[in-house]
Design an enzyme around this catalytic site. Structure first.
Site, PDB file in Angstrom:
ATOM      1  N   PRO A   1      10.279  -2.709   0.780  1.00  0.00           N
ATOM      2  CA  PRO A   1      10.441  -2.046   2.085  1.00  0.00           C
ATOM      3  C   PRO A   1      11.892  -1.627   2.356  1.00  0.00           C
ATOM      4  O   PRO A   1      12.143  -0.840   3.260  1.00  0.00           O
ATOM      5  CB  PRO A   1      10.000  -3.108   3.102  1.00  0.00           C
ATOM      6  CG  PRO A   1       9.249  -4.123   2.317  1.00  0.00           C
ATOM      7  CD  PRO A   1       9.800  -4.085   0.928  1.00  0.00           C
TER       8      PRO A   1
ATOM      9  N   GLU B   1       8.826 -13.795  -1.648  1.00  0.00           N
ATOM     10  CA  GLU B   1       9.713 -13.113  -0.691  1.00  0.00           C
ATOM     11  C   GLU B   1      10.547 -12.027  -1.360  1.00  0.00           C
ATOM     12  O   GLU B   1      11.402 -11.417  -0.719  1.00  0.00           O
ATOM     13  CB  GLU B   1      10.626 -14.130   0.006  1.00  0.00           C
ATOM     14  CG  GLU B   1       9.885 -15.239   0.742  1.00  0.00           C
ATOM     15  CD  GLU B   1       8.858 -14.718   1.742  1.00  0.00           C
ATOM     16  OE1 GLU B   1       9.214 -13.876   2.578  1.00  0.00           O
ATOM     17  OE2 GLU B   1       7.687 -15.159   1.668  1.00  0.00           O
TER      18      GLU B   1
ATOM     19  N   ASP C   1      -2.426  20.569  -1.325  1.00  0.00           N
ATOM     20  CA  ASP C   1      -2.475  19.304  -0.599  1.00  0.00           C
ATOM     21  C   ASP C   1      -1.543  19.296   0.599  1.00  0.00           C
ATOM     22  O   ASP C   1      -0.598  20.062   0.658  1.00  0.00           O
ATOM     23  CB  ASP C   1      -2.003  18.143  -1.489  1.00  0.00           C
ATOM     24  CG  ASP C   1      -2.958  17.915  -2.631  1.00  0.00           C
ATOM     25  OD1 ASP C   1      -4.150  18.106  -2.432  1.00  0.00           O
ATOM     26  OD2 ASP C   1      -2.473  17.545  -3.715  1.00  0.00           O
TER      27      ASP C   1
ATOM     28  N   ARG D   1      -1.088  12.357 -10.789  1.00  0.00           N
ATOM     29  CA  ARG D   1      -1.900  13.551 -10.515  1.00  0.00           C
ATOM     30  C   ARG D   1      -1.088  14.842 -10.592  1.00  0.00           C
ATOM     31  O   ARG D   1      -1.658  15.930 -10.596  1.00  0.00           O
ATOM     32  CB  ARG D   1      -2.635  13.427  -9.172  1.00  0.00           C
ATOM     33  CG  ARG D   1      -1.746  13.226  -7.977  1.00  0.00           C
ATOM     34  CD  ARG D   1      -2.541  12.835  -6.754  1.00  0.00           C
ATOM     35  NE  ARG D   1      -3.362  13.937  -6.247  1.00  0.00           N
ATOM     36  CZ  ARG D   1      -2.885  15.037  -5.665  1.00  0.00           C
ATOM     37  NH1 ARG D   1      -1.579  15.210  -5.521  1.00  0.00           N
ATOM     38  NH2 ARG D   1      -3.695  15.979  -5.231  1.00  0.00           N
TER      39      ARG D   1
HETATM   40  C1  4GT Z   1       6.051  -3.484   1.342  1.00  0.00           C
HETATM   41  C2  4GT Z   1       6.345  -2.526   0.411  1.00  0.00           C
HETATM   42  C3  4GT Z   1       6.596  -2.943  -0.905  1.00  0.00           C
HETATM   43  C4  4GT Z   1       6.278  -5.154  -0.255  1.00  0.00           C
HETATM   44  C5  4GT Z   1       6.405  -1.090   0.826  1.00  0.00           C
HETATM   45  C6  4GT Z   1       8.854  -8.088  -2.295  1.00  0.00           C
HETATM   46  C7  4GT Z   1       7.796  -9.138  -2.266  1.00  0.00           C
HETATM   47  C8  4GT Z   1       8.266  -6.789  -1.853  1.00  0.00           C
HETATM   48  C9  4GT Z   1       6.587  -8.524  -1.664  1.00  0.00           C
HETATM   49  C10 4GT Z   1       6.780  -7.055  -1.716  1.00  0.00           C
HETATM   50  N1  4GT Z   1       6.012  -4.774   1.004  1.00  0.00           N
HETATM   51  N2  4GT Z   1       6.551  -4.243  -1.221  1.00  0.00           N
HETATM   52  N3  4GT Z   1       6.877  -2.061  -1.902  1.00  0.00           N
HETATM   53  N4  4GT Z   1       6.340  -0.808   2.128  1.00  0.00           N
HETATM   54  N5  4GT Z   1       6.283  -6.462  -0.529  1.00  0.00           N
HETATM   55  O1  4GT Z   1       6.513  -0.218  -0.020  1.00  0.00           O
END
Ligand code: 4GT
Length: 245
Positions: free
Chosen positions: A88, A115, A168, A153
């Protein structure tokens, strides 16, 4: 295009990419998937792949040595591939970025669990961090699957119809227009007459107008970012006029 996926759940990613057009592309060898499981590089009898965070707190991190060894192996097998960590904290995935990634001959995707991963592994081994959006997953695998699907794709010959990617949502910087199939009527809701008219010019115009109109209604910020052609502006003005009571 060759994909290397670093994941504690290789079957989750490999199984997901057996379906539909991407599954066909894998079968045909248009795209190629290898997985690298950090657990296979763990050195203790328990094959430990998690470790405790310095500073305490809830949750675990991915254990550094097996993670780094699995990334190193992926790099040995995919020598030209940039290493992307899905998280994220990354740059938001857009169709523009998807096109950029689709130009590459090789790509390594690292899936976090728990985590996440030690920041020094990001600094040492990761070239780029990419996010699907502002939400949290329990692992990076669904994000890696989404990236492979979106990128795959666009690889030549993967889509049956040559133009299907061009129309698209977002390929033309707009949301897609509505689509209809049989029957012509479902509980009093009819397919718009123009689509039954056989007039390809009017159909193209209607579709463009709906794409502009839906983008204006649902994602106005997309329109603010681009200069519309005179023809598009006229179509949108018409849509706006017709949408007022
Ligand atoms: C959300 C996204 C992602 C996670 C996203 C580290 C441990 C990241 C769990 C993982 N959450 N990855 N790529 N929004 N969680 O792209």
């Amino acid at each position: 295009m060759k994909w290397g996926i670093v994941t504690l759940f290789p079957t989750m990613v490999a199984d997901a990419l057996t379906h539909g057009v991407i599954g066909k592309a894998v079968q045909k060898g248009l795209v190629n998937l290898s997985t690298f499981n950090p657990r296979a590089y763990a050195t203790d009898v328990h094959q430990t792949v998690d470790d405790r965070p310095f500073g305490g707190g809830p949750g675990m991190l991915m254990k550094v040595e097996p993670l780094r060894a699995s990334i190193a192996d992926a790099k040995r097998q995919l020598r030209s591939a940039p290493v992307v960590y899905l998280s994220p904290q990354g740059e938001m995935l857009t169709q523009k970025l998807v096109h950029e990634l689709a130009e590459l001959p090789e790509l390594i995707l690292v899936c976090g669990r728990y985590e996440g991963i030690d920041e020094r592994v990001v600094e040492l081994d990761i070239d780029r961090e990419i996010s699907l959006g502002d939400f949290v997953l329990s692992g990076g695998e669904p994000a890696a699957i989404a990236v492979c699907d979106a990128v795959g794709r666009l690889v030549p010959d993967v889509l049956g119809h040559i133009d299907s990617a061009a129309e698209d949502s977002f390929s033309n910087e707009l949301l897609d227009c509505q689509h209809y199939t049989r029957p012509e009527e479902i509980v009093n809701l009819r397919v718009p007459d123009v689509l039954l008219s056989g007039h390809h010019g009017n159909i193209a115009k209607w579709r463009r107008k709906q794409a502009l109109g839906r983008t204006w209604l649902r994602r106005p910020e997309i329109l603010e970012k681009q200069e519309l052609s005179d023809a598009d502006q006229l179509l949108l003005d018409e849509f706006v006029r017709e949408s007022k009571p």
